[in-house]
Motif scaffolding. Structure first.
Motif, PDB file in Angstrom:
ATOM      1  N   VAL A   1       0.843  -1.203   0.000  1.00 42.90           N
ATOM      2  CA  VAL A   1       0.000   0.000   0.000  1.00 42.90           C
ATOM      3  C   VAL A   1       0.874   1.248   0.000  1.00 42.90           C
ATOM      4  O   VAL A   1       0.619   2.212  -0.740  1.00 42.90           O
ATOM      5  CB  VAL A   1      -0.942  -0.004   1.221  1.00 42.90           C
ATOM      6  N   ALA A   2       1.921   1.242   0.833  1.00 42.14           N
ATOM      7  CA  ALA A   2       2.826   2.395   0.893  1.00 42.14           C
ATOM      8  C   ALA A   2       3.524   2.604  -0.443  1.00 42.14           C
ATOM      9  O   ALA A   2       3.706   3.749  -0.898  1.00 42.14           O
ATOM     10  CB  ALA A   2       3.854   2.183   2.004  1.00 42.14           C
ATOM     11  N   LEU A   3       3.909   1.503  -1.092  1.00 46.96           N
ATOM     12  CA  LEU A   3       4.554   1.622  -2.403  1.00 46.96           C
ATOM     13  C   LEU A   3       3.627   2.270  -3.410  1.00 46.96           C
ATOM     14  O   LEU A   3       4.029   3.197  -4.130  1.00 46.96           O
ATOM     15  CB  LEU A   3       4.969   0.231  -2.896  1.00 46.96           C
ATOM     16  N   VAL A   4       2.393   1.801  -3.484  1.00 46.06           N
ATOM     17  CA  VAL A   4       1.444   2.362  -4.449  1.00 46.06           C
ATOM     18  C   VAL A   4       1.194   3.839  -4.155  1.00 46.06           C
ATOM     19  O   VAL A   4       1.128   4.667  -5.077  1.00 46.06           O
ATOM     20  CB  VAL A   4       0.132   1.555  -4.441  1.00 46.06           C
ATOM     21  N   ALA A   5       1.069   4.187  -2.880  1.00 41.98           N
ATOM     22  CA  ALA A   5       0.868   5.596  -2.514  1.00 41.98           C
ATOM     23  C   ALA A   5       2.050   6.444  -2.975  1.00 41.98           C
ATOM     24  O   ALA A   5       1.874   7.555  -3.507  1.00 41.98           O
ATOM     25  CB  ALA A   5       0.673   5.723  -1.004  1.00 41.98           C
ATOM     26  N   ALA A   6       3.265   5.920  -2.795  1.00 45.19           N
ATOM     27  CA  ALA A   6       4.451   6.665  -3.212  1.00 45.19           C
ATOM     28  C   ALA A   6       4.511   6.790  -4.736  1.00 45.19           C
ATOM     29  O   ALA A   6       4.860   7.861  -5.268  1.00 45.19           O
ATOM     30  CB  ALA A   6       5.707   5.970  -2.691  1.00 45.19           C
TER      31      ALA A   6
ATOM     32  N   TYR B   1      -0.228 -10.135  -8.850  1.00 45.34           N
ATOM     33  CA  TYR B   1      -0.604 -11.534  -9.072  1.00 45.34           C
ATOM     34  C   TYR B   1      -0.929 -12.217  -7.750  1.00 45.34           C
ATOM     35  O   TYR B   1      -0.357 -11.892  -6.704  1.00 45.34           O
ATOM     36  CB  TYR B   1       0.533 -12.292  -9.772  1.00 45.34           C
ATOM     37  N   ARG B   2      -1.830 -13.201  -7.823  1.00 49.00           N
ATOM     38  CA  ARG B   2      -2.214 -13.940  -6.611  1.00 49.00           C
ATOM     39  C   ARG B   2      -1.280 -15.127  -6.400  1.00 49.00           C
ATOM     40  O   ARG B   2      -1.703 -16.268  -6.254  1.00 49.00           O
ATOM     41  CB  ARG B   2      -3.665 -14.397  -6.720  1.00 49.00           C
ATOM     42  N   THR B   3      -0.005 -14.837  -6.387  1.00 52.54           N
ATOM     43  CA  THR B   3       1.001 -15.864  -6.129  1.00 52.54           C
ATOM     44  C   THR B   3       1.463 -15.727  -4.686  1.00 52.54           C
ATOM     45  O   THR B   3       1.172 -14.733  -4.002  1.00 52.54           O
ATOM     46  CB  THR B   3       2.196 -15.688  -7.070  1.00 52.54           C
ATOM     47  N   GLU B   4       2.199 -16.730  -4.229  1.00 55.42           N
ATOM     48  CA  GLU B   4       2.686 -16.685  -2.846  1.00 55.42           C
ATOM     49  C   GLU B   4       3.540 -15.447  -2.612  1.00 55.42           C
ATOM     50  O   GLU B   4       3.462 -14.815  -1.553  1.00 55.42           O
ATOM     51  CB  GLU B   4       3.494 -17.949  -2.550  1.00 55.42           C
TER      52      GLU B   4
ATOM     53  N   TRP C   1      -1.272  -6.549  -3.650  1.00 51.64           N
ATOM     54  CA  TRP C   1      -2.719  -6.385  -3.482  1.00 51.64           C
ATOM     55  C   TRP C   1      -3.173  -4.972  -3.828  1.00 51.64           C
ATOM     56  O   TRP C   1      -4.141  -4.784  -4.580  1.00 51.64           O
ATOM     57  CB  TRP C   1      -3.106  -6.731  -2.040  1.00 51.64           C
ATOM     58  N   ALA C   2      -2.506  -3.963  -3.312  1.00 47.32           N
ATOM     59  CA  ALA C   2      -2.930  -2.578  -3.542  1.00 47.32           C
ATOM     60  C   ALA C   2      -2.810  -2.198  -5.013  1.00 47.32           C
ATOM     61  O   ALA C   2      -3.696  -1.523  -5.560  1.00 47.32           O
ATOM     62  CB  ALA C   2      -2.098  -1.629  -2.680  1.00 47.32           C
ATOM     63  N   ALA C   3      -1.735  -2.621  -5.658  1.00 52.64           N
ATOM     64  CA  ALA C   3      -1.563  -2.307  -7.079  1.00 52.64           C
ATOM     65  C   ALA C   3      -2.675  -2.934  -7.907  1.00 52.64           C
ATOM     66  O   ALA C   3      -3.240  -2.295  -8.807  1.00 52.64           O
ATOM     67  CB  ALA C   3      -0.201  -2.796  -7.567  1.00 52.64           C
TER      68      ALA C   3
ATOM     69  N   ILE D   1       1.595   4.229 -14.223  1.00 48.88           N
ATOM     70  CA  ILE D   1       2.440   3.608 -13.208  1.00 48.88           C
ATOM     71  C   ILE D   1       1.664   2.544 -12.456  1.00 48.88           C
ATOM     72  O   ILE D   1       2.205   1.495 -12.090  1.00 48.88           O
ATOM     73  CB  ILE D   1       3.034   4.659 -12.243  1.00 48.88           C
ATOM     74  N   THR D   2       0.367   2.758 -12.249  1.00 54.23           N
ATOM     75  CA  THR D   2      -0.452   1.747 -11.582  1.00 54.23           C
ATOM     76  C   THR D   2      -0.589   0.511 -12.450  1.00 54.23           C
ATOM     77  O   THR D   2      -0.473  -0.623 -11.975  1.00 54.23           O
ATOM     78  CB  THR D   2      -1.846   2.317 -11.256  1.00 54.23           C
TER      79      THR D   2
END
Length: 298
Positions: free
Chosen positions: A52-57, A174-177, A184-186, A164-165
């Protein structure tokens, strides 16, 4: 006016190799930034919070960069718009699949592997053509209409936020491990930003191919698709061309039984249908250009 000129430049010149063989394309730089963040921060506890912090940045950086470029003047903004759209390059890559298939199945597989993420080694000719057509529809929404939409909504900052998103989603969404939490946020923001553009793409494809009478069927097919957004342009393109899309395919060696889009359509299209998809992309692009002209005039 910047949007109109940018669309025309992209439509005419695309991504000239004489430039991008010498300097990194902005999309490449975005990918490198996301990849570095993935390696640096996607570890340890609280991965979803870090994502989430990455996407916000990334969003904040895109807004500031878009504002700074716009402040340089109209020419800088026109060039930025042209570089960040992908109409001609998309058509060129899709048409290369038709050219490859006409040469041999091996060449068709090689060409389609450049634009899709699924396994291609065992594809028959129909599967190659379907993959190319699906890519044409989905990537027109992601690479052309959505950037234009967000430019109209929020100018160059809006376009850069979308790009960028979308780049982050394509790399970590991706829903990988490894990425289920960190990406998730991206993935969720990309779904949100594509919600309206995907449906507008479907509407424009249907309207430009006299398929509005089949809108209920397009909606039904789109809702059966595995993606909340990609199914819309694919469903409209399938009806426009009279082909069946989606359906079972292999990822990482495992077959997945996805639902068919327009299941009664031709399940074994070929180079002719791929070329028809390219023509459809230009037809819809022309309609979008018309909207840009109206935006300038009014």
């Amino acid at each position: 006016m910047s949007l109109l000129l940018g669309m025309i430049l992209d439509g005419v010149f695309g991504e000239p190799r004489v430039v991008w063989d010498r300097v990194p394309h902005p999309a490449v730089l975005m990918g490198r930034a996301v990849g570095w963040c993935d390696r640096r921060f996607n570890r340890g506890p609280a991965r979803r919070l870090k994502g989430v912090a990455l996407v916000a940045a990334l969003v904040l950086g895109a807004v500031l960069l878009g504002w700074a470029i716009a402040e340089l003047g109209w020419l800088a903004e026109v060039l930025a718009v042209a570089v960040l759209l992908a109409q001609k390059s998309l058509v060129d890559h899709v048409r290369a699949v038709a050219t490859g298939l006409r040469m041999s199945l091996t060449e068709g597989r090689r060409a389609v592997a450049m634009i899709v993420g699924r396994d291609t080694a065992a594809m028959d000719a129909g599967a190659v053509a379907r993959a190319a057509i699906e890519s044409a529809a989905e990537n027109f929404s992601d690479g052309v209409l959505a950037p234009v939409f967000w430019y109209l909504v929020a100018g160059l900052p809006g376009l850069l936020v979308y790009k960028i998103t979308n780049t982050a989603d394509s790399m970590i969404g991706y829903r990988t491990e490894r990425h289920a939490a960190f990406g998730w946020a991206a993935a969720r923001l990309d779904d949100l930003l594509n919600l309206v553009p995907a449906r507008l793409t479907a509407l424009l494809i249907a309207a430009s191919h006299a398929q509005l009478g089949a809108w209920r069927e397009i909606v039904a097919d789109a809702r059966r698709h595995r993606s909340p957004n990609a199914g819309w342009p694919e469903a409209a393109m399938a009806r426009a061309l009279g082909v069946a899309l989606a359906g079972p395919r292999s990822y990482d060696g495992a077959m997945r039984d996805f639902a068919w889009v327009n299941p009664n359509g031709d399940r074994a299209p070929g180079p002719r249908e791929i070329e028809a998809a390219c023509t459809a992309l230009w037809r819809v692009w022309a309609g979008l250009l018309g909207f840009a002209v109206l935006a300038v005039l009014f």
